[in-house]
Design a protein around this motif. Structure first.
Motif, mmCIF file in Angstrom:
data_model
loop_
_atom_site.group_PDB
_atom_site.id
_atom_site.type_symbol
_atom_site.label_atom_id
_atom_site.label_comp_id
_atom_site.label_asym_id
_atom_site.label_seq_id
_atom_site.Cartn_x
_atom_site.Cartn_y
_atom_site.Cartn_z
ATOM 1 N N PRO A 273 0.827 -1.209 0.000
ATOM 2 C CA PRO A 273 0.000 0.000 0.000
ATOM 3 C C PRO A 273 0.864 1.263 0.000
ATOM 4 C CG PRO A 273 -0.838 -1.590 1.590
ATOM 5 C CD PRO A 273 0.445 -2.144 1.069
ATOM 6 N N SER A 274 0.500 2.231 -0.855
ATOM 7 C CA SER A 274 1.356 3.411 -1.043
ATOM 8 C C SER A 274 1.471 4.248 0.228
ATOM 9 C CB SER A 274 0.836 4.259 -2.198
ATOM 10 O OG SER A 274 -0.505 4.618 -1.911
ATOM 11 N N SER A 275 0.481 4.097 1.151
ATOM 12 C CA SER A 275 0.513 4.893 2.385
ATOM 13 C C SER A 275 1.750 4.608 3.251
ATOM 14 C CB SER A 275 -0.757 4.639 3.203
ATOM 15 O OG SER A 275 -0.892 3.254 3.424
ATOM 16 N N TRP A 276 2.380 3.452 3.052
ATOM 17 C CA TRP A 276 3.593 3.145 3.823
ATOM 18 C C TRP A 276 4.805 3.902 3.270
ATOM 19 C CZ3 TRP A 276 3.525 0.633 8.347
ATOM 20 C CH2 TRP A 276 2.452 -0.228 8.624
ATOM 21 N N CYS A 277 4.649 4.416 2.027
ATOM 22 C CA CYS A 277 5.742 5.156 1.361
ATOM 23 C C CYS A 277 7.021 4.321 1.260
ATOM 24 C CB CYS A 277 6.038 6.472 2.082
ATOM 25 S SG CYS A 277 4.644 7.586 2.132
ATOM 26 N N LEU A 278 6.873 3.094 0.804
ATOM 27 C CA LEU A 278 8.041 2.213 0.666
ATOM 28 C C LEU A 278 8.571 2.269 -0.767
ATOM 29 C CD1 LEU A 278 6.702 -0.978 2.502
ATOM 30 C CD2 LEU A 278 8.001 0.940 3.473
ATOM 31 N N SER A 279 9.862 2.341 -0.896
ATOM 32 C CA SER A 279 10.483 2.349 -2.228
ATOM 33 C C SER A 279 11.958 2.032 -2.036
ATOM 34 C CB SER A 279 10.351 3.732 -2.861
ATOM 35 O OG SER A 279 11.122 4.662 -2.106
ATOM 36 N N ALA A 280 12.686 1.971 -3.134
ATOM 37 C CA ALA A 280 14.137 1.753 -3.011
ATOM 38 C C ALA A 280 14.756 2.894 -2.201
ATOM 39 C CB ALA A 280 14.752 1.670 -4.403
ATOM 40 N N GLU A 281 14.170 4.084 -2.303
ATOM 41 C CA GLU A 281 14.733 5.269 -1.608
ATOM 42 C C GLU A 281 14.490 5.214 -0.098
ATOM 43 O OE1 GLU A 281 12.967 5.679 -4.643
ATOM 44 O OE2 GLU A 281 15.018 5.625 -5.435
ATOM 45 N N SER A 282 13.400 4.578 0.333
ATOM 46 C CA SER A 282 13.117 4.537 1.780
ATOM 47 C C SER A 282 13.926 3.447 2.493
ATOM 48 C CB SER A 282 11.613 4.321 2.030
ATOM 49 O OG SER A 282 11.230 3.035 1.579
ATOM 50 N N ALA A 283 14.625 2.615 1.723
ATOM 51 C CA ALA A 283 15.386 1.507 2.331
ATOM 52 C C ALA A 283 16.537 2.046 3.174
ATOM 53 C CB ALA A 283 15.923 0.582 1.250
ATOM 54 N N LEU A 284 16.701 1.480 4.364
ATOM 55 C CA LEU A 284 17.765 1.926 5.273
ATOM 56 C C LEU A 284 18.957 0.981 5.260
ATOM 57 C CD1 LEU A 284 15.380 2.897 8.221
ATOM 58 C CD2 LEU A 284 16.548 4.464 6.663
ATOM 59 N N CYS A 285 18.769 -0.185 4.647
ATOM 60 C CA CYS A 285 19.872 -1.154 4.556
ATOM 61 C C CYS A 285 19.568 -2.136 3.436
ATOM 62 C CB CYS A 285 20.030 -1.912 5.885
ATOM 63 S SG CYS A 285 18.574 -2.884 6.320
ATOM 64 N N ALA A 286 20.545 -2.890 3.048
ATOM 65 C CA ALA A 286 20.316 -3.934 2.034
ATOM 66 C C ALA A 286 19.545 -5.082 2.696
ATOM 67 C CB ALA A 286 21.649 -4.432 1.521
ATOM 68 N N PRO A 287 18.664 -5.759 1.938
ATOM 69 C CA PRO A 287 17.940 -6.878 2.539
ATOM 70 C C PRO A 287 18.867 -8.048 2.871
ATOM 71 C CG PRO A 287 17.347 -6.625 0.214
ATOM 72 C CD PRO A 287 18.314 -5.524 0.541
ATOM 73 N N THR A 288 18.521 -8.757 3.943
ATOM 74 C CA THR A 288 19.229 -10.003 4.263
ATOM 75 C C THR A 288 18.191 -11.077 4.561
ATOM 76 O OG1 THR A 288 19.389 -9.350 6.581
ATOM 77 C CG2 THR A 288 21.315 -8.918 5.220
ATOM 78 N N GLY A 289 18.579 -12.315 4.337
ATOM 79 C CA GLY A 289 17.607 -13.398 4.506
ATOM 80 C C GLY A 289 18.188 -14.590 5.224
ATOM 81 N N GLY A 290 17.342 -15.572 5.429
ATOM 82 C CA GLY A 290 17.800 -16.787 6.091
ATOM 83 C C GLY A 290 16.782 -17.898 5.944
ATOM 84 N N ARG A 291 17.166 -19.052 6.436
ATOM 85 C CA ARG A 291 16.301 -20.233 6.348
ATOM 86 C C ARG A 291 15.460 -20.382 7.595
ATOM 87 N NH1 ARG A 291 19.012 -25.109 3.276
ATOM 88 N NH2 ARG A 291 19.292 -24.043 1.314
ATOM 89 N N LEU A 292 14.303 -21.003 7.440
ATOM 90 C CA LEU A 292 13.404 -21.240 8.567
ATOM 91 C C LEU A 292 13.182 -22.747 8.711
ATOM 92 C CD1 LEU A 292 10.598 -18.623 7.683
ATOM 93 C CD2 LEU A 292 12.599 -18.233 9.084
ATOM 94 N N PRO A 293 13.980 -23.422 9.513
ATOM 95 C CA PRO A 293 13.755 -24.859 9.720
ATOM 96 C C PRO A 293 12.526 -25.065 10.604
ATOM 97 C CG PRO A 293 15.695 -24.098 10.939
ATOM 98 C CD PRO A 293 15.090 -22.901 10.322
ATOM 99 N N MET A 294 11.492 -25.663 10.046
ATOM 100 C CA MET A 294 10.215 -25.692 10.769
ATOM 101 C C MET A 294 9.673 -27.095 10.988
ATOM 102 S SD MET A 294 8.053 -23.803 7.758
ATOM 103 C CE MET A 294 8.529 -22.203 8.270
ATOM 104 N N GLY A 295 8.657 -27.156 11.844
ATOM 105 C CA GLY A 295 7.922 -28.401 12.048
ATOM 106 C C GLY A 295 8.751 -29.489 12.715
ATOM 107 N N PHE A 296 9.809 -29.114 13.455
ATOM 108 C CA PHE A 296 10.709 -30.088 14.091
ATOM 109 C C PHE A 296 11.265 -31.072 13.067
ATOM 110 C CE2 PHE A 296 8.469 -28.593 17.888
ATOM 111 C CZ PHE A 296 9.575 -28.299 18.680
ATOM 112 N N ALA A 297 11.630 -30.518 11.899
ATOM 113 C CA ALA A 297 12.120 -31.387 10.830
ATOM 114 C C ALA A 297 13.623 -31.647 10.934
ATOM 115 C CB ALA A 297 11.781 -30.783 9.472
ATOM 116 N N VAL A 298 14.255 -31.236 12.041
ATOM 117 C CA VAL A 298 15.688 -31.491 12.208
ATOM 118 C C VAL A 298 15.905 -32.425 13.401
ATOM 119 C CG1 VAL A 298 17.969 -30.458 12.514
ATOM 120 C CG2 VAL A 298 16.176 -29.145 11.374
#
Ligand SMILES: Cc1cc2nc3c(=O)[nH]c(=O)nc-3n(C[C@H](O)[C@H](O)[C@H](O)COP(=O)(O)OP(=O)(O)OC[C@H]3O[C@@H](n4cnc5c(N)ncnc54)[C@H](O)[C@@H]3O)c2cc1C
Length: 442
Positions: A273-298
């Motif tokens: 939604p545009s009301s959040w005013c999100l864009s490449a310009e509003s970014a404060l850092c580069a995105p980072t990600g990770g894995r989500l091991p779920m359901g006690f699958a380990v």
């Protein structure tokens, strides 16, 4: 894995290794909570953290009522109260918007917080230290002491600050080193690849709506070509001019490689939604990600003298990707089991950890696994959500189930729907959590 005395120690290790009751590897939510409860029980605990607090940790920063309950139990109610409080979830999909307040529940508070993990994890690790745990920051477990397979007996650590390698011996080792769990793998734990894996990515943006009292979930996300994606996008306000923006998806192993979460996040930001005013310009850092091991699958999650907790044991809730609360809970549960085992002088008691996980989460996570199967069929899922978004009552029930806030003994729609699903699965499916092969005889 061979005995792991590392090749060339650069510093001088103490002549005698530090010996303690329990060594906890990792001071994220699961490790810090476990260390806190062990120290409270009067045990000699060393908790290792390879970084220094406050340290960044990739996360949505959403601290649900379930997690708040655990933080309160650790005496941190006042400390978290100064952070941004939210009263519920705003669900958005197919042009509809529903403000869903947190379900009421006797055991849980009715609000959550958005707190950066730099702050949150430092708070809980500090609490564990105050309770008497020895917190060693800048100290990384690099291997397990002893021959494999076999008991852990302790860990070999690299103290990055003193440039030193030494051993820490312990009666019990708790593995809490997160989703990529190096020490868990060294002990033979592996992910059940038949269970889909979650992946998530997030970034911080500045936004004029950073004080919103609801966290926002977008349930019909798409890629640039307009194809439906099995997952959801989020915008979590931090109350300080920033919002945490991210998305989580579910994928089978063979689909993982083809997924570019950075591109999906860009697309989500373009369509938010545009009301959040999100864009490449509003970014404060580069995105980072990770894995989500779920359901006690380990697993296995229990060995002769070690336990796996939190993400290291795959404890994330598959319904919503929430892992902080389950880190705190499995850490506490492990601490109870270890305290009992050491009091009895019988490490065989550690095997009851798996039974206690089964008793607390088994049924719920089996229903969640069925939901994962639905998620992997996007067309069906979309039909379910687009139909559900017409009814606030229905979606409130879905939220109660997905946030694991069902009321025992209550006869109401969400509990009844859950019970029917659970019974059907009890009849047809497996009766245990996945990857639960303890290395101990049962
Ligand atoms: C993008 C993203 C968004 C998410 N959003 C949310 C959310 O909003 N709410 C939620 O509840 N969950 C969320 N999760 C899941 C949540 O982050 C995890 O479930 C949670 O952090 C698990 O806690 P943990 O203590 O098991 O592991 P971690 O938090 O990963 O902690 C492990 C700790 O161990 C340390 N460590 C690792 N290896 C070693 C070693 N060898 N020696 C010493 N120290 C070591 C690490 O530095 C780290 O501090 C999200 C995850 C991702 C990837």
């Amino acid at each position: 894995m061979p005995d792991v005395s590392p090749a060339a120690p650069r510093g001088h290790a103490p002549s005698r290794p530090r010996s303690c009751d329990v060594v906890v590897v990792g001071a994220g939510p699961s490790g810090a909570s476990c260390a806190y409860w062990l120290a409270e029980a009067g045990l000699d605990v060393v908790v290792l953290e390879k970084k220094h607090f406050p340290r960044e940790k990739t996360c949505g920063d959403g601290v649900t009522p379930r997690a708040v309950r655990q933080l309160e139990a650790m005496g941190l109610a006042d400390e978290i109260a100064s952070h941004h409080r939210f009263i519920g979830l705003r669900a958005i999909a197919f042009g509809r918007e529903l403000d869903l307040e947190w379900p009421r529940h006797d055991d849980f508070p009715d609000a959550g917080y958005v707190i950066t993990r730099a702050e949150l994890d430092a708070l809980v690790a500090g609490r564990a230290e105050k309770a008497g745990a020895e917190l060693r920051q800048g100290t990384e477990a690099i291997a397990v002491v002893g021959e494999r397979p076999g008991p852990a007996r302790g860990v070999v650590v690299q103290d990055h600050d003193r440039d030193l390698i030494e051993e820490i011996h312990a009666k019990v080792v708790v593995v809490a080193d997160g989703a990529n769990s190096r020490i868990g793998r060294a002990l033979g734990a592996a992910r059940d690849r038949d269970v889909p894996l979650g992946m998530a990515i997030r970034s911080y943006h500045s936004s004029p709506r950073a004080d919103e009292p609801f966290i926002e979930s977008h349930l019909d996300i798409r890629d640039r070509e307009g194809n439906a994606v099995p997952g959801y996008g989020w915008i979590f306000p931090l109350g300080d001019g920033r919002v945490n923006v991210g998305l989580g998806i579910l994928a089978s192993d063979d689909r993982l490689k083809g997924i570019n979460t950075t591109k999906l996040l860009e697309t989500f930001i373009d369509f938010a939604p545009s009301s959040w005013c999100l864009s490449a310009e509003s970014a404060l850092c580069a995105p980072t990600g990770g894995r989500l091991p779920m359901g006690f699958a380990v697993g296995p999650r229990v060995g002769p003298d070690y336990l796996l907790i939190g993400d290291a044991g795959g404890s994330i809730n598959p319904f919503n990707g929430e892992g902080i609360a389950y880190g705190y809970e499995t850490g506490r549960l492990a601490a109870e089991v270890i305290t009992g085992a050491l009091a009895a002088g019988d490490l065989g008691v550690l095997a009851s950890y798996e039974e206690r996980l089964e008793a607390r989460y088994g049924r719920y996570y089996r229903v969640a696994a069925a939901f994962m199967a639905l998620m992997m069929r996007p067309a069906l899922l979309r039909r379910f959500i687009s139909w559900g978004m017409h009814s606030k009552t229905f979606m409130a029930s879905v939220l109660r189930i997905m946030s694991n806030m069902l009321r025992e003994g209550t006869v109401a729609a969400p509990e009844l729907a859950y019970r029917v699903a659970a019974r059907l699965l009890d009849r047809g499916g497996t009766a245990r959590l996945p990857a639960n092969g303890s290395t101990l005889p049962r």
